[in-house]
Enzyme design. Sequence first.
Site, short mmCIF file in Angstrom:
data_model
loop_
_atom_site.label_atom_id
_atom_site.label_comp_id
_atom_site.label_asym_id
_atom_site.label_seq_id
_atom_site.Cartn_x
_atom_site.Cartn_y
_atom_site.Cartn_z
N GLU A 1 2.52 12.91 1.13
CA GLU A 1 2.92 14.16 0.46
C GLU A 1 4.23 14.01 -0.31
O GLU A 1 4.34 14.45 -1.46
CB GLU A 1 3.05 15.31 1.48
CG GLU A 1 2.01 15.33 2.59
CD GLU A 1 0.58 15.45 2.11
OE1 GLU A 1 0.35 16.03 1.05
OE2 GLU A 1 -0.32 14.94 2.82
N THR B 1 0.84 -1.21 0.00
CA THR B 1 0.00 0.00 0.00
C THR B 1 0.87 1.26 0.00
O THR B 1 0.51 2.26 -0.61
CB THR B 1 -0.96 0.02 1.20
OG1 THR B 1 -0.22 -0.20 2.40
CG2 THR B 1 -2.03 -1.05 1.07
#
Lengths: 746, 326
Positions: free
Chosen positions: A712, A641
Site C-alpha cells: 500500500e 521483488t
Amino acid sequence: MKTPEKQIGARMNRVDGRQKVTGAATYSAEYQLPGITYAVLVGSTITKGRITSIDTKAAERAPGVLAVITHFNSPKVPGFDTAGKDPSQPATVGGPIKVFKDDKIRFNDQPIAIVVADSLERARFAAGLVKGQYAQEKHQTSLEAAKSQAFLPTSAKKNPKHPMNDYQRGQVDAYKTGAIKLESEYVVPTEVHQPMELQAITAHWEAPDRLTIYDKTQGTMATRRDFAREWGLPEENVKVIATYVGGAFGNALHSWQHESAAIIAARVVNRPVKLMLTREQMFTMVGYRPYTWQKLGMSATPDGKITAITHEAIGQTSTFEEFTESTLAQTRMMYESPNLTTRYRIASLDVNSPIWMRGPGEATGAFALESAMDEMAHLLNIDPLEFRLRNYTEQDPEKNRPWSSKFLKECYQLGAERVGWNKRQLKPGSLRDGDWLIGYGMGVGTFGAHRGSSKANIRLLPNGTVLLQSAVTDIGPGTATAMTQIAADTLGLAPEKIKFELGNSNFAQAPTQGGSAIVNTVGPAVQEACLALKEKLRTLAASSNAAFASAKKEDVVFAEGYLTLNGNPAARVPFADLLQQVDGGFVTVESKPQGNASKNYSMYSFSVHFAEVRVHALTGEVRVSKLVSCADAGTIVNEKTAGNQMKGGAVGGIGMALMEHAIIDDRFGRYITKDFADYHVPVHADSPDVQVAFVNKPDPYVNALGTKGIGEIAIIGVAPAIANAIFNATGKRIRELPITPDKLLV
Amino acid sequence: MNQFQYVRPTKQKAAIDALAKDANAQFIAGGTNLLDLMKRGVIASQKLIDINRLPLTKIESQNGSLRIGALALNGPVAEDRLVLERQPLLAQALSAGASAQLRNMATVGGNMLQRTRCPYFYDTAMPCNKREPGTGCGALEGINRMHAIFGFSDKCIAVHPSDMSVALVALDATVLVSGPKGDRRIPFNDFHRLPGDTPQKDTNLEQGELITAVEIPDAPFTKHVSYYKVRERASYAFALVSAAAALELDGTTIKSARLAMGGVAHKPWRLTAAEQVLVGKPATEETFRQAAEVAMQGAKAFKHNAYKLKLGPNTIIQALKTAAAA
C-alpha cells in the site's frame, strides 16, 4: 560444511517467474476441464427499476446454446434466503446482490442473464440476442448531487469505538480561528483496478454436494466460505483454486455476482462452466475506488507548527452494501497537531459496490492531506520538507504510544538527495527548460503494519527437499519467492530445495492477500513451521543417534541425503531413515501475534515519494521526469521483488495523479469510459525509471522477521507528490484528480 | 458479435463487385477498428470482404508525387525511406497514432476510414445519430470533453480520430478510389464529410468503392515540419488536439505553409486562412500567434470542451515553433 548464504535480503529471482513469462502458469480461465462450457453475462441497460420481461427465445435457439438463465428460471440458491441470518457472520451492513434472484435493477449493467454454450463465440453471439424490458425508475449516480444525504456508516453508529466514527483531539474545528489557515476541497474520482487478468472463474460441481472453483480471488478461504454458505454446504465440500492471479489490486477482495452466476450455470448445465468478464464489464460488474469528496482545514503558527487540522470525507457506496475505507487514518497520526477533527461519511448511489483499490482510502486521504501540507508550506513560505520535519511525530499522537519503529526521517533524507531536492525553488514557476516548466514535490504515505494469524504446512520429501503449503494467494508481489527465502534461512537449506505451494483452500489456513499483511502474517508461520520440522526431525534422529538427543533444533543441518549437526559433522542420519518414521505426513503449525506488542506500540510502514515534473507551458502536458520512492517497511525480504512492488505502486500513482478517471454520464447512469482507449493508465512512456530506496531496518515488534509491509505505501502519497510538483512548476493548484492538460490551461 | 460470411478475393474487381452488390457487406483490411465495433455490436456486417490479398501495398515515387498503396501498413510507412525523405510530416503523424502493434496491423486506407471514438457511438444502449440515425446525439448535452469545436451540427459533434489524415489534408493529398463506375480521384479535403443531417456518413465514398492509394504531391516541406499531438498520456491515446505544420522557409521568412488540426472536427481540419497569414512573414512566435488566432475563428465550445479554445491555438503555435526549429 559450507553454510548456505543468507537468503533474506537477497535479490532472488521469482520462483514462478519462468512459468509466468513462458505461459506455463495456469490462470483461472485456462483450466480445460473435460466437458467444459462457456458462459457470457448479459447486463441491464438501465440503472434502476425492475425487469418486466426478458426475451431469451432467440438466444435459446442459437447454435450451441445449452442454457439461458435469468431470474425467471434460475434454480434456488439456498444461501440466498438465509444470508445475513447466520449469527456467526461478521456484522457487515448489507450484502452483495443475489444474482438472478429477483427482478430488481440496482445499477447499470447488473447481470440479468447468463448464456452458456459449447464455445465462447456461440455464447457471445447468443448473449447479444437476449433482450430485457424494464420499468425504469429515477436513479442517482452523482456523489456531488448526493452529498447532502451522506451518513455516518452503520458500523460506526452501532459501535462508538469503531474507527469510522468522528475523531477529536483538542478543540473541534480549531483551524477556523488559527492565525494562518487554509481550507480546501479535494476530489479523487472513481478509479478502476483493471488488472491485466480479467475476472474469471471456472466452476465445476464434481458431485451434487461438492464444488470446485478455479477463481480469480485474493483469498481462497474467504471465497470458499462465501460459496459454501451460498449453497448451504460444509466448507470442506468446496475447494477454491487460485494458483496464479494476474494482478488484482483489491478487485478480487470481494465475491461478485459473476462468480455466483457461473456456479449457478454449472449447476444447471451439469458441466463445468467457464466465465470471464469482458474489459467493459470490469468497469461495472466488479468494484472500484469510490469517488470521494474531501475538505481539509489547517492552521499553523508563522514558524511552521500545525495548530489544528479538520479533515472530512464523503465516499460513495451502493444502495445495497455500506462500503467504508480508512480515508482519514493518516491524518490522525502523521503530524503533531494538538487540535484535530476527522469526519467520515458515505452516500448511497445507484451503482455497484466499491472495493478497496491499492493503497485504498489512505491513498485517497493522502491526496488531500499531503496537498494541504504543501499548500500550507507555500503559505508560510517554508520548504515543504522542512515543514514536515517541524511537525514530525516521535510518537503516535492519535493513540499516545510509541511507534514500534519509524524511520521516516531517514526516508526523507534518502529521497531528497536522490531527486535533487536542493534544486527546488520556493517560488513556483521559477525553473524552466525551453517550453517546459520544472517543479519538485513530495508526498508522504503510511499504512498499518498488520499481522494476523496463519498456519503453514511443512513436510520433508524423500529426496531431501522440503514442501510448504499455504492457502494464501499471490496477486503479484512474489509471495512464494519471499516464503522460500524465509524457509531457506530458517532451515539452512538452499532455496532450490524448497517448494512453496499456494492458492488452494485445502492448504494451511492463511488470510486473504491484501492490506500489505502477507509477509507479516504468513512469514512467521513459515518460519515457525520450519523450526517445528527441524525439532521433529531432531527428535526422530535422536532415537537412532545420541548426538541429536542433546542438540538444539537450531543446530540441525540439512545435507545432501542426510541430516547432520552444526559443529558435529560426524553425526548423521539419512533422510530415508527419518521418513520411515515420519509417515510422510505434514507438520502443521499455527502462528499468532504474541504478547501485548500491538497494544503497546503503534505499528506502521512509512513511505515518501519525491517527484520532478515537467509541464508544457503552452499545452499543459505533464511528464514525470523523476520519481523517487523511499520506504521504511522493516526488513526487506527480497529487494528485487520489493523494489518491483514499489515501482508498480509508483506507476499506479502516476495514473492516479494524471489520467485515471472512470466517468459516468449521470443522465443514463452508464460509464462513458469503458475501455483502455477512454480510461487511461500509464504506458511506459509515462513512467520514468522509478528509483526505490529502503531503510531496511527490522521492526522489533511486528514479528520475528522484522517486516512491516510494502504494497500500500508504494502508492500512498504518490499522487500528491506529483500534484505538488505541478504546483511548484506552474503555480497552479489542482485539487481534483486526475490532472489532465485541460485543467492546467484554465 | 453477429455471425457473418467471410470472403477473401485476390482480384480488385472481385472485391469491388462483392461489395457493390451487397449493402450489408464491408471491406476488412487490418481490422483494428472494425473488429472492435463488431464485438461491441456497433456494426453488424453480414459479410466481410477481406482485401488483404490485393496488391495494394506499394510505396512508390511517381512523377511529381509519392504514391502509397491503400494496404501499406502504418508502421512500415512511417519508417519508409521515401516517406521520411519526402513527406516527413506524414511519418510523424503516423508514428503519433495508436501503438506499435496496431500500426503494424492498420492500413493507410483503413486509417482514413476509422470511425469516431465518441463513447456514445460505441455504446449501443445510448443515443447516437451516427450509429442509429434519429436516436439523438448523446454527446450534445453529455460528456463532450473530447468533442468538436468546428463544423459540428445539432445531430453530431463527434471528431475524426485519425492522425495520419491530419497530415494528409495538410499535404494536399489525393485519395484514389476504384468502384463499379470506374476510377476517380478525391482531393483529401473532400474525402471526409461534416456531419450535417447525415452523420452516419463519414466520407464521400460511394457503395462499392475501394480506396486503392493516396498520392501526395511533392512539395518543399521536407525539413520544417511538425505533427504536435496533445493527449492525456505520453503515447497511445487519441488527441485532445493535434496540429500538423509544414513550413517552407527562406532564411527566417515563411515562403509557404501548410496547417491542419486534428481532434477538433468531424474531419481533419485544414486551416487555409491561417496559412495565408503565415506567408511572407518572419517565422516568429508573434506570427504564429496571429495565424493561430485566425485558425480559431468560428470555433465554438460545449460544456466540457472549452479548454480546446485555448489548447487549439496553443497547439498550433507549438507545432509551428517546432517546425520552424526543425
